[in-house]
Design an enzyme around this catalytic site. Structure first.
Site, PDB file in Angstrom:
ATOM      1  N   CYS A 135     -10.929   2.082 -16.477  1.00  0.00           N
ATOM      2  CA  CYS A 135     -10.970   2.678 -17.813  1.00  0.00           C
ATOM      3  C   CYS A 135      -9.569   2.831 -18.402  1.00  0.00           C
ATOM      4  O   CYS A 135      -8.597   3.022 -17.678  1.00  0.00           O
ATOM      5  CB  CYS A 135     -11.599   4.057 -17.745  1.00  0.00           C
ATOM      6  N   ARG A 188      -7.266  -4.220 -18.541  1.00  0.00           N
ATOM      7  CA  ARG A 188      -7.602  -3.434 -17.360  1.00  0.00           C
ATOM      8  C   ARG A 188      -9.041  -3.680 -16.916  1.00  0.00           C
ATOM      9  O   ARG A 188      -9.414  -3.318 -15.801  1.00  0.00           O
ATOM     10  CB  ARG A 188      -7.420  -1.939 -17.662  1.00  0.00           C
ATOM     11  N   TRP A 222     -14.959   1.209 -17.716  1.00  0.00           N
ATOM     12  CA  TRP A 222     -15.356   0.308 -16.629  1.00  0.00           C
ATOM     13  C   TRP A 222     -16.338   1.118 -15.794  1.00  0.00           C
ATOM     14  O   TRP A 222     -15.959   2.090 -15.139  1.00  0.00           O
ATOM     15  CB  TRP A 222     -14.136  -0.097 -15.812  1.00  0.00           C
ATOM     16  N   ASN A 279     -10.715   8.657 -17.068  1.00  0.00           N
ATOM     17  CA  ASN A 279     -10.551   7.532 -16.148  1.00  0.00           C
ATOM     18  C   ASN A 279     -10.544   8.110 -14.741  1.00  0.00           C
ATOM     19  O   ASN A 279      -9.782   9.028 -14.466  1.00  0.00           O
ATOM     20  CB  ASN A 279      -9.232   6.803 -16.435  1.00  0.00           C
ATOM     21  N   GLY A 280     -11.414   7.601 -13.859  1.00  0.00           N
ATOM     22  CA  GLY A 280     -11.464   8.113 -12.496  1.00  0.00           C
ATOM     23  C   GLY A 280     -12.880   8.488 -12.117  1.00  0.00           C
ATOM     24  O   GLY A 280     -13.840   8.039 -12.739  1.00  0.00           O
ATOM     25  N   GLU A 310      -6.388 -16.418  -0.274  1.00  0.00           N
ATOM     26  CA  GLU A 310      -5.990 -16.143  -1.655  1.00  0.00           C
ATOM     27  C   GLU A 310      -6.592 -17.183  -2.611  1.00  0.00           C
ATOM     28  O   GLU A 310      -7.065 -16.848  -3.696  1.00  0.00           O
ATOM     29  CB  GLU A 310      -4.449 -16.129  -1.743  1.00  0.00           C
ATOM     30  N   LYS A 340      -9.056 -16.222  -5.647  1.00  0.00           N
ATOM     31  CA  LYS A 340      -8.791 -16.610  -7.045  1.00  0.00           C
ATOM     32  C   LYS A 340      -9.991 -17.326  -7.632  1.00  0.00           C
ATOM     33  O   LYS A 340     -10.431 -17.036  -8.736  1.00  0.00           O
ATOM     34  CB  LYS A 340      -7.605 -17.575  -7.144  1.00  0.00           C
ATOM     35  N   GLU A 390     -13.103 -15.009  -8.141  1.00  0.00           N
ATOM     36  CA  GLU A 390     -13.034 -13.932  -9.136  1.00  0.00           C
ATOM     37  C   GLU A 390     -13.065 -14.438 -10.576  1.00  0.00           C
ATOM     38  O   GLU A 390     -13.571 -13.737 -11.449  1.00  0.00           O
ATOM     39  CB  GLU A 390     -11.876 -12.965  -8.879  1.00  0.00           C
ATOM     40  N   HIS A 448     -16.237 -22.369  14.723  1.00  0.00           N
ATOM     41  CA  HIS A 448     -16.898 -21.168  15.231  1.00  0.00           C
ATOM     42  C   HIS A 448     -17.913 -20.607  14.239  1.00  0.00           C
ATOM     43  O   HIS A 448     -18.250 -19.432  14.303  1.00  0.00           O
ATOM     44  CB  HIS A 448     -15.848 -20.118  15.596  1.00  0.00           C
ATOM     45  N   LYS A 455      -8.314  -4.677 -13.686  1.00  0.00           N
ATOM     46  CA  LYS A 455      -6.970  -5.092 -13.283  1.00  0.00           C
ATOM     47  C   LYS A 455      -6.370  -4.122 -12.273  1.00  0.00           C
ATOM     48  O   LYS A 455      -5.727  -4.520 -11.314  1.00  0.00           O
ATOM     49  CB  LYS A 455      -6.072  -5.182 -14.533  1.00  0.00           C
TER      50      LYS A 455
HETATM   51  C1  AGP Z   1      -6.183 -10.232  -7.671  1.00  0.00           C
HETATM   52  O1  AGP Z   1      -6.436 -11.421  -8.323  1.00  0.00           O
HETATM   53  C2  AGP Z   1      -7.143  -9.177  -7.857  1.00  0.00           C
HETATM   54  N1  AGP Z   1      -7.541  -9.005  -9.185  1.00  0.00           N
HETATM   55  C3  AGP Z   1      -7.059  -7.950  -6.979  1.00  0.00           C
HETATM   56  O2  AGP Z   1      -7.424  -8.392  -5.716  1.00  0.00           O
HETATM   57  C4  AGP Z   1      -5.728  -7.175  -6.863  1.00  0.00           C
HETATM   58  O3  AGP Z   1      -4.760  -7.953  -6.231  1.00  0.00           O
HETATM   59  C5  AGP Z   1      -5.978  -5.870  -6.096  1.00  0.00           C
HETATM   60  O4  AGP Z   1      -6.891  -5.088  -6.811  1.00  0.00           O
HETATM   61  C6  AGP Z   1      -4.733  -5.083  -5.809  1.00  0.00           C
HETATM   62  O5  AGP Z   1      -4.117  -4.662  -6.978  1.00  0.00           O
HETATM   63  P1  AGP Z   1      -2.650  -4.104  -6.970  1.00  0.00           P
HETATM   64  O6  AGP Z   1      -1.762  -5.208  -6.554  1.00  0.00           O
HETATM   65  O7  AGP Z   1      -2.406  -3.641  -8.364  1.00  0.00           O
HETATM   66  O8  AGP Z   1      -2.617  -2.973  -5.977  1.00  0.00           O
END
Ligand code: AGP
Length: 607
Positions: free
Chosen positions: A2, A27, A74, A98-99, A479, A483, A486, A502, A602
Site C-alpha cells: 500500500c 509499489r 495491496w 499500510n501494514g 533468479e 524473473k 513473476e 534427482h 515492490k
Molecule cells: C524481485 O524481482 C522481486 N520482486 C522480489 O523478490 C524482491 O527481490 C524481494 O521482495 C525483496 O525485496 P527487497 O530487496 O526490497 O528486500
C-alpha cells in the site's frame, strides 16, 4: 504494498493526491481512494483496479477541498473491492493504512459488543471506528487517534483526516515507512520520497513508534513514549527520486539497460580511482577475526546472497550460513560470538528481512546492511551500511538492484579475502581489473537484446520452463526462473544442474524449454553432461554460454545466446543480463503488465 499520501495545501487536493498516487503505483496495488475535507465536510471516493478508474470516478463525482489523504491498496485482509478500498471511515474520521493490524479481531469483537457495525473485511476499518468511538466519548481528534494508536499491535503506517478539520492530519508509524514533506505554507505526508518528489525535497522520516500532528505550518512528532521527538529534515537528492521512463516502454527495460552505469557507480563508490584497494568506510570489520557470516534476504536479494555465499566461502574461506528471511528467525539459529550478520534488500523495508536483522541484534558482532535506500529501516538499524547506488528501481521485477547487490557483495568478499590473506594482492587486483571492464562487457551483452527477443517469442508459448546452473550459476538459475514467473506468469523453476536427475528430469519433454546457464569454466563439462541428458529426452535447450562453450556443447541445442568472455567470478553478474532480457521479452510477447505484475508488490512491508 500500500501507498499513502496526505496533503494540507493551498490548492485543490484531489489532483495532487492522484498525481502522488501515480508515483506510488510501482509499489503494487489493486484499488485506490482519496478523502478530502471541504468546508468542514469529510468525503471520499474509491475505485477498484488501476488509478485511471479513480480518476474517471472523480470526473463524474469530483471531490473539492484543500486537505486530503490518498491510498493505493495491496489487498491483505479482504478482497480488492471498492468496499475494502481505503480510506476507511467512521462518521467524522477517515483513515489510510499500510501494514497489518494484528489484533484487529479482538478490537472488532470489543466494538461489536458495543453495537458498532462493520462494513468491510479489512483490518483497517477498526482503526477508523475505534477513533470514532473515542471522539464520540469526547476526545479531541488528535487524542482519539493517539488513544487508538496505543491500542494497535502489528505493522502500520497510518494517516487520519477529520471532519471539520481542514488543517490537520495525524500520522503514525510502526513498521512500514512514513515521511513528512515540508512545503512553504503547505505540508505533505507520504510513504516515500518518490511520492513527495514533485511537491518538496525537504523530508522528515518518522521512526518506529512515532506519531505526529501535522498542520500547514507545523509538525509535532512524539516518540513511542509520548515524548516530543526531534527528527531531522533531510534534503533529498533529485536523482534519488527521478522516476521517468526516459523513452522506454517499460521501467524494467530501462533498468536493465542502466546496469553498466550502475556497476560503474558501485565501483567508483568502493574502489578509489587508480587503486587496487577496496574502501568501504564505516564497515569497520576485520574479516580475519570473523568466524562465520550469516546472510538473509528475500526473493532476488536472497538469490544475490546465495551467489555471494560461493564467493565468501571460495575466495575468503569464511563459512556462510544463509536462509530466506521469512524462515530465518523461526529456526532460532544460534548466532554466536565471531558472527557478522549481513542483510541485503533493495528497498530496505522488507518486513521479513528487517525481522531477521532484529533477531541478530545483540547476538552478532556486527550487523551489515546492503540497501538501495539509505534512509530505509534496514539501513538505520544496521551497524554499518553499504549502499547499492542503483538509483530508484521502479519495475517490480528487480534487475539493476540485483546486479548492484552482486557487485557490492563481490567487493565485500574480496575485501574479506584481503583481510584473511586467502587471496594475494595480485589476485585481488586481477579481479578488480576485470570488474572495471565489466560495464563495457555488459554493454556487449545488452546488444544481444534482439537475439534474446526472438528466443523469447518461442518461450512465450511454453507452460513450464526450467533453468539449470552449477556453482554460482545455480543461484542465477533461481533468479532467472523467479524473473520469468513473476512477470510472464509462466511456471519456471531454477535447479542446480546436478539435481536434474534427482527429480526434475521427469518434467522434460518436447514442450519444456530448459535454459542452461554455463560459462566455459571449470564446471562446464559437468553441466554439459546434464545438458546432454535433457537433449536425449527431447528437451529444448537454450544455452547461455560464451562462444567456446557454445562450440563445445555440440549439436542439438534449440537456441544459444553467446555471452562475451568474462572472469569466472564475474559471470553471475554478466549472465544476469540475458536472464532478465529473456523474462522481459517473454512478458512483452505475452502482453502482461511488465512493471506492475499481478499480485506483486515492490516492497513487501508485511510478513
Ligand atoms: C524481485 O524481482 C522481486 N520482486 C522480489 O523478490 C524482491 O527481490 C524481494 O521482495 C525483496 O525485496 P527487497 O530487496 O526490497 O528486500
Amino acid at each position: 504494498m500500500c501507498g499513502i499520501i496526505g496533503v494540507l495545501g493551498d490548492h485543490e487536493a484531489a489532483p495532487v493526491l492522484v498525481e502522488a498516487l501515480k508515483r506510488l503505483e510501482y509499489r503494487g496495488y489493486d484499488s485506490a481512494g482519496i478523502a478530502t475535507v471541504n468546508h468542514g465536510v469529510l468525503d471520499r471516493r474509491r475505485a477498484v483496479g488501476k488509478l485511471v478508474n479513480l480518476s474517471d470516478k472523480l470526473v463524474h463525482e469530483p471531490l473539492a477541498g484543500k486537505a486530503g489523504i490518498g491510498h493505493t491498496r495491496w489487498a491483505t485482509h479482504g478482497a480488492p473491492t471498492e468496499g475494502n478500498a481505503h480510506p476507511h471511515r467512521g462518521r467524522t474520521v477517515a483513515v489510510v493504512h499500510n501494514g497489518i493490524i494484528e489484533n484487529y479481531r479482538d478490537l472488532k469483537d470489543e466494538l461489536k459488543g458495543q453495537g458498532v457495525t462493520f462494513e468491510t473485511e479489512t483490518d483497517t476499518e477498526i482503526v477508523a471506528l475505534l477513533t470514532q468511538r473515542y471522539m464520540d466519548e469526547g476526545l479531541s481528534p488528535v487524542d482519539a487517534a493517539y488513544r487508538t494508536i496505543d491500542r494497535l499491535s502489528g505493522a502500520f503506517a497510518l494517516a487520519f483526516l477529520f471532519d471539520g478539520e481542514e488543517d490537520l492530519i495525524v500520522i503514525a508509524r510502526m513498521g512500514p515507512p512514513l515521511a513528512i514533506g515540508h512545503g512553504d505554507g503547505e505540508m505533505y505526508v507520504g510513504s516515500d520520497a518518490v511520492a513527495l518528489a514533485p511537491l518538496t525535497d525537504r523530508i522528515t522520516y518518522l521512526e518506529d513508534g512515532d506519531r505526529a500532528v501535522v498542520t500547514r505550518t507545523s509538525v509535532e512528532i512524539r516518540d513511542a513514549n509520548g515524548d516530543l521527538a526531534n527528527r531531522e529534515i533531510r534534503l533529498v537528492r533529485a536523482e534519488a527520486t527521478r522516476v521517468d521512463k526516459a523513452g522506454y516502454r517499460h521501467f524494467m527495460a530501462k533498468e536493465i539497460d542502466e546496469q553498466p552505469t550502475v556497476i560503474s557507480e558501485v565501483i567508483n563508490a568502493y574502489v578509489p580511482a587508480g587503486a587496487d584497494a577496496i574502501e568501504m568506510p564505516g564497515i569497520d570489520v576485520d574479516f580475519a577475526k570473523v568466524d562465520r557470516l550469516v546472510m538473509s534476504a528475500c526473493g532476488t536479494a536472497f538469490n544475490a546472497c546465495l551467489t555471494a555465499k560461493y564467493w565468501f566461502e571460495k575466495l575468503a574461506r569464511i563459512p556462510v550460513e544463509i536462509d530466506v528471511a521469512s524462515e530465518f528467525r523461526y529456526r532460532e539459529p544460534p548466532v554466536v560470538d565471531g558472527t557478522v550478520a549481513l542483510f541485503v534488500s533493495q528497498s530496505g523495508e522488507t518486513a521479513d528481512t528487517l525481522a531477521a536483522l532484529r533477531y541478530c541484534e545483540g547476538k552478532a558482532d556486527r550487523i551489515l546492511g546492503i540497501v538501495n535506500v539509505p534512509e530505509s529501516s534496514i539501513a538505520r538499524e544496521s551497524s554499518a551500511v553499504l549502499e547499492l547506488h542503483a538509483g530508484p528501481e521502479i519495475g517490480v521485477a528487480s534487475t539493476k538492484a540485483f546486479t548492484a547487490q552482486l557487485t557490492v557483495l563481490l567487493l565485500l568478499a574480496l575485501k574479506a579475502a584481503g583481510d584473511r590473506g586467502t587471496l594475494s594482492a595480485d589476485q585481488i587486483a586481477d579481479r578488480l581489473a576485470a570488474l572495471r571492464g565489466l560495464p563495457a562487457v555488459m554493454n556487449t551483452a545488452l546488444d544481444l537484446g534482439e537475439t534474446v527477443e526472438r528466443i523469447a517469442m518461442a518461450v512465450s508459448e511454453a507452460r513450464d520452463v526450467l533453468f539449470l546452473g552449477r556453482g554460482t550459476m545455480y543461484p542465477l538459475a533461481m533468479e532467472g526462473a523467479l524473473k520469468l514467473k513473476e512477470i510472464s506468469y509462466i511456471h519456471a523453476e531454477g535447479y542446480a544442474s546436478g539435481e536434474l536427475k534427482h527429480g526434475p528430469i521427469a518434467l522434460i519433454d518436447t514442450n519444456v524449454p530448459v535454459v542452461v546457464l554455463a560459462p566455459d569454466d571449470d564446471l562446464f563439462d559437468k553441466t554439459m553432461s546434464n545438458l546432454q541428458e535433457v537433449i536425449a529426452r527431447g528437451g529444448k535447450v537454450i544455452l547461455i554460454s560464451d562462444e567456446r562453450g557454445i562450440g563445445r556443447a555440440g549439436d542439438g541445442l534449440w537456441h544459444a545466446i553467446p555471452m562475451p568472455k568474462v572472469h569466472a567470478d564475474l559471470a553471475p553478474i554478466l549472465y544476469a543480463v540475458p536472464a532478465q532480457q529473456l523474462a522481459y521479452h517473454t512478458a512483452v510477447a505475452k502482453g502482461t503488465d511488465v512493471d506492475q505484475p499481478r499480485n506483486l508488490a515492490k516492497s513487501v512491508t508485511v510478513e
